[in-house]
Write an enzyme that holds these catalytic residues in place. Sequence first.
Site, PDB file in Angstrom:
ATOM      1  N   HIS A 110      31.189  57.338 -21.326  1.00  0.00           N
ATOM      2  CA  HIS A 110      30.550  56.406 -20.360  1.00  0.00           C
ATOM      3  C   HIS A 110      31.441  56.175 -19.139  1.00  0.00           C
ATOM      4  CE1 HIS A 110      27.814  55.301 -23.706  1.00  0.00           C
ATOM      5  NE2 HIS A 110      28.922  55.350 -24.417  1.00  0.00           N
TER       6      HIS A 110
ATOM      7  N   SER B  80      39.702  63.892   7.790  1.00  0.00           N
ATOM      8  CA  SER B  80      38.590  63.253   8.469  1.00  0.00           C
ATOM      9  C   SER B  80      38.923  63.209   9.954  1.00  0.00           C
ATOM     10  CB  SER B  80      38.421  61.834   7.920  1.00  0.00           C
ATOM     11  OG  SER B  80      37.787  61.025   8.880  1.00  0.00           O
TER      12      SER B  80
ATOM     13  N   LYS C  40      42.638  60.169   5.210  1.00  0.00           N
ATOM     14  CA  LYS C  40      41.764  60.812   4.232  1.00  0.00           C
ATOM     15  C   LYS C  40      42.075  62.279   3.972  1.00  0.00           C
ATOM     16  CE  LYS C  40      37.648  59.914   3.491  1.00  0.00           C
ATOM     17  NZ  LYS C  40      36.212  59.880   3.767  1.00  0.00           N
TER      18      LYS C  40
ATOM     19  N   GLU D 123      33.254  69.484  -3.597  1.00  0.00           N
ATOM     20  CA  GLU D 123      31.941  68.903  -3.244  1.00  0.00           C
ATOM     21  C   GLU D 123      30.916  69.994  -2.940  1.00  0.00           C
ATOM     22  OE1 GLU D 123      32.531  64.822  -0.939  1.00  0.00           O
ATOM     23  OE2 GLU D 123      33.855  66.384  -0.220  1.00  0.00           O
TER      24      GLU D 123
END
Length: 462
Positions: A156, A277, A283, A290
């Site tokens: 979970h 970024s 970042k 992804e």
Amino acid sequence: MKQLWGSGFSKELNKSTNDFNSSLSFDKRLYEYDIRGSIAHAEMLSIQGILTHEEFNLIEGGLNEILDEIKNGQVDFDSDFEDIHTFVEKLLVQKIGATGKKLHTARSRNDQVALDMRMYVKDEIQNLKSQIVSLLKVLLSLIKEHKETIMPGYTHLQRAQPVTFGHHLCAYFEMLKRDYSRLKDAYKRVNVLPLGAAALAASPYGIDRYKTAELLGFDDICLNSLDAVSDRDFVVETLSSLSLIMLHLSRFSEEIILWSTKEFQFIQIDDSYATGSSIMPQKKNPDIAELIRGKTGRVYGALVSILTVMKALPLAYNKDMQEDKELFFNAIDTVKACLLILPEMLETITVNKDKMLKACEEGFLNATDVADYLVKKSVPFRDAHEASGKAVKYCMENNLTLSDMKLDEYKKISNLFENDLYSAIDIKNSLESRKVIGGPSKEALEKVILIEEEWINKNEQN
Ligand code: ARG
């Protein structure tokens, strides 16, 4: 332009009809299979006395020249042609004259395209299998390196029990092994020759389909001419194997993304496989992972599209089936690109062992061990679970870990707790006690590593 089949037509094909109909812009990818298939077909025709040896030699020479010319980039694919089959045949006739027109004896584009696709799929399955093995080799070296790197295992997405990073990666090893064997299994059903079915009802010439199968390295032949030209199960089946590969790669990517967040900090992706970024200088984005996760969508899309195209098609060949190609080619390219970049990226990750261990210590990952300790002293598991729950609650209220909690505090929950509790709930001891094969202890993982190594040695060559 006059079409190959145009003699019975009173008008030439409309340009927009041709543009809509033509598959050359994408099925040109099949040129080598088309040519090799034609050479084998012509050879079989000559063995059967349907073509003379001179005719076969002329055809074979011409086709080999065309193959070289295409490979060397000397051929312009002319969009006026309907497909790769008509295009190659036209080139052949231009090159060797009227004999070229005999090549299509006892054949139709319907069985020809089925053949080309099967030959292509066979090669791509082999390419994918070797890419999977390369990825598995990288995984195995990480598994070996991290067979003692303790990390939290999750259910979970909540910290559950300690495992090792090696053990966790070994889960992906197993998934990819199944992918490999699925492809290997699908290959058997691709490796069946459709040629000889002609348009749908075979042909009256005394051809030898087993000979063609032998020349092209097919294990068997399709036994029904209607099925031979209308079957695209092998495309669906391969795509479903590809979909499962992507499912696995996307789950892995998701974990890589999570692990590299500030929240987890379990791993760091190397700068060369991440992007920044344009607005937030702090970042580092896990774009590769992804994109792998995202590209899964197109592969599933291809599977569902082809299932839908094939649904309710009457026998035998229908032009709808031309729709298999772009989707399938795109899916193949996508999976190959993902399988290429993932191992590269994995080889360069940094693993933050300290963060992983700390997450185990802070997450009460040894709560089950507290219960197991009491079970060993004959307490029923349900009661032991309740006692351990009380200890966890106490620790949370007092900002302690289970190892920080004092024995007299434990004694308030159960008299059976003694000093040996502390070694029983030590994260490392807890992990090492799970010695059963398939478990996370070093001892168990080492046994599995030997099996995985053997698997790689066996499958590296095939
Ligand atoms: N381009 C077609 C395909 O991809 C080849 C077969 C065409 N056959 C025909 N009778 N029009 O399926």
